[in-house]
Design a protein around this motif. Structure first.
Motif, PDB file in Angstrom:
ATOM      1  N   MET A  71      -8.889  -7.955 -14.282  1.00 47.63           N
ATOM      2  CA  MET A  71      -7.555  -7.417 -14.017  1.00 47.63           C
ATOM      3  C   MET A  71      -6.714  -8.409 -13.224  1.00 47.63           C
ATOM      4  N   GLU A  72      -7.337  -9.162 -12.339  1.00 46.42           N
ATOM      5  CA  GLU A  72      -6.608 -10.195 -11.606  1.00 46.42           C
ATOM      6  C   GLU A  72      -6.179 -11.307 -12.571  1.00 46.42           C
ATOM      7  N   GLU A  73      -7.078 -11.707 -13.458  1.00 48.40           N
ATOM      8  CA  GLU A  73      -6.759 -12.730 -14.454  1.00 48.40           C
ATOM      9  C   GLU A  73      -5.613 -12.279 -15.366  1.00 48.40           C
ATOM     10  N   ASP A  74      -5.572 -10.998 -15.669  1.00 50.29           N
ATOM     11  CA  ASP A  74      -4.515 -10.432 -16.518  1.00 50.29           C
ATOM     12  C   ASP A  74      -3.251 -10.106 -15.729  1.00 50.29           C
ATOM     13  N   GLN A  75      -3.259 -10.414 -14.450  1.00 49.71           N
ATOM     14  CA  GLN A  75      -2.119 -10.229 -13.545  1.00 49.71           C
ATOM     15  C   GLN A  75      -1.739  -8.756 -13.351  1.00 49.71           C
ATOM     16  N   LEU A  76      -2.725  -7.870 -13.470  1.00 53.41           N
ATOM     17  CA  LEU A  76      -2.488  -6.445 -13.225  1.00 53.41           C
ATOM     18  C   LEU A  76      -2.675  -6.106 -11.754  1.00 53.41           C
ATOM     19  N   ILE A  77      -3.516  -6.884 -11.072  1.00 56.67           N
ATOM     20  CA  ILE A  77      -3.765  -6.676  -9.648  1.00 56.67           C
ATOM     21  C   ILE A  77      -3.748  -8.019  -8.935  1.00 56.67           C
ATOM     22  N   THR A  78      -3.629  -7.962  -7.625  1.00 55.87           N
ATOM     23  CA  THR A  78      -3.766  -9.169  -6.810  1.00 55.87           C
ATOM     24  C   THR A  78      -4.928  -8.983  -5.861  1.00 55.87           C
ATOM     25  N   ARG A  79      -5.545 -10.090  -5.536  1.00 55.17           N
ATOM     26  CA  ARG A  79      -6.648 -10.132  -4.577  1.00 55.17           C
ATOM     27  C   ARG A  79      -6.142 -10.945  -3.391  1.00 55.17           C
ATOM     28  N   PRO A  83      -7.498 -13.368   6.579  1.00 58.04           N
ATOM     29  CA  PRO A  83      -8.391 -14.141   7.437  1.00 58.04           C
ATOM     30  C   PRO A  83      -8.637 -13.447   8.774  1.00 58.04           C
ATOM     31  N   GLY A  84      -9.748 -13.756   9.343  1.00 61.26           N
ATOM     32  CA  GLY A  84     -10.134 -13.218  10.645  1.00 61.26           C
ATOM     33  C   GLY A  84     -11.571 -13.574  10.912  1.00 61.26           C
ATOM     34  N   THR A  85     -12.140 -12.982  11.952  1.00 59.80           N
ATOM     35  CA  THR A  85     -13.544 -13.261  12.246  1.00 59.80           C
ATOM     36  C   THR A  85     -14.421 -12.813  11.085  1.00 59.80           C
ATOM     37  N   GLN A  86     -14.051 -11.703  10.494  1.00 58.35           N
ATOM     38  CA  GLN A  86     -14.681 -11.254   9.248  1.00 58.35           C
ATOM     39  C   GLN A  86     -13.560 -11.097   8.229  1.00 58.35           C
ATOM     40  N   SER A  87     -13.465 -12.046   7.313  1.00 55.14           N
ATOM     41  CA  SER A  87     -12.410 -11.993   6.312  1.00 55.14           C
ATOM     42  C   SER A  87     -12.476 -10.687   5.539  1.00 55.14           C
ATOM     43  N   LYS A  88     -11.300 -10.158   5.220  1.00 56.82           N
ATOM     44  CA  LYS A  88     -11.197  -8.930   4.439  1.00 56.82           C
ATOM     45  C   LYS A  88     -10.495  -9.261   3.137  1.00 56.82           C
ATOM     46  N   VAL A  89     -10.925  -8.618   2.076  1.00 51.07           N
ATOM     47  CA  VAL A  89     -10.287  -8.786   0.776  1.00 51.07           C
ATOM     48  C   VAL A  89      -9.678  -7.446   0.387  1.00 51.07           C
ATOM     49  N   VAL A  90      -8.408  -7.504   0.019  1.00 53.42           N
ATOM     50  CA  VAL A  90      -7.677  -6.298  -0.357  1.00 53.42           C
ATOM     51  C   VAL A  90      -7.163  -6.467  -1.776  1.00 53.42           C
ATOM     52  N   TYR A  91      -7.313  -5.423  -2.579  1.00 51.83           N
ATOM     53  CA  TYR A  91      -6.820  -5.419  -3.955  1.00 51.83           C
ATOM     54  C   TYR A  91      -5.608  -4.505  -4.041  1.00 51.83           C
ATOM     55  N   SER A  92      -4.549  -5.017  -4.672  1.00 51.55           N
ATOM     56  CA  SER A  92      -3.302  -4.266  -4.818  1.00 51.55           C
ATOM     57  C   SER A  92      -2.822  -4.374  -6.257  1.00 51.55           C
ATOM     58  N   ILE A  93      -2.056  -3.395  -6.675  1.00 57.44           N
ATOM     59  CA  ILE A  93      -1.481  -3.413  -8.017  1.00 57.44           C
ATOM     60  C   ILE A  93      -0.237  -4.307  -8.002  1.00 57.44           C
ATOM     61  N   THR A  94      -0.025  -5.057  -9.071  1.00 55.82           N
ATOM     62  CA  THR A  94       1.153  -5.916  -9.194  1.00 55.82           C
ATOM     63  C   THR A  94       2.274  -5.138  -9.875  1.00 55.82           C
TER      64      THR A  94
END
Length: 136
Positions: A71-79, A83-94
């Protein structure tokens, strides 16, 4: 790429040998969980990976990873990596993914009406209900 249909459509697009808009649209949804993930991102907002794992109780880590990558490759979502002491990854709709929301909402409504006509009482586990209630 885990889905044969998606792979075929992508190859034909790259070769300029593609003219079926319906098949292209369906290829964006290919994969068991994409519609559900897009619906939640479009309705509820951003999610972290583990939140999606808890929401989709029957999905495996590998399948969720693959579906999100596609879905990220198809540009439907973003990843987004925060950054921080423990990096966080958030997924959102484009915006492109959001443009599919009217279709997803129609599919949801159709499913609700169909379940009602079949007089089926959907069964949710306690975790599904708690998750659904906490996101409202």
């Amino acid at each position: 790429m885990t889905d044969v249909i998606r792979k075929d459509v992508k190859e034909r697009l790259e070769n300029g040998d593609y003219s079926c808009s319906k098949e292209l649209t369906l290829s964006m949804f290919s994969g068991k969980w994409k519609i559900v993930i897009l619906f939640h991102l479009g309705t509820d907002g951003a999610y972290r990976f583990n939140q999606l794992m808890r929401l989709l109780t029957k999905i495996t880590h590998k399948v969720l990873t693959n579906q999100l990558r596609e879905m990220e490759e198809d540009q439907l979502i973003t990843r987004t990596v925060i950054p921080g002491t423990q990096s966080k990854v958030v997924y959102s709709i484009t915006d492109l993914g959001r443009s599919l929301m009217p279709i997803l909402n129609q599919m949801y409504q159709w499913g609700e009406e169909r379940i009602s006509k079949l007089q089926v009482d959907p069964q949710f586990s306690i975790n599904d209900q708690v998750t659904r209630d906490s996101r409202k």
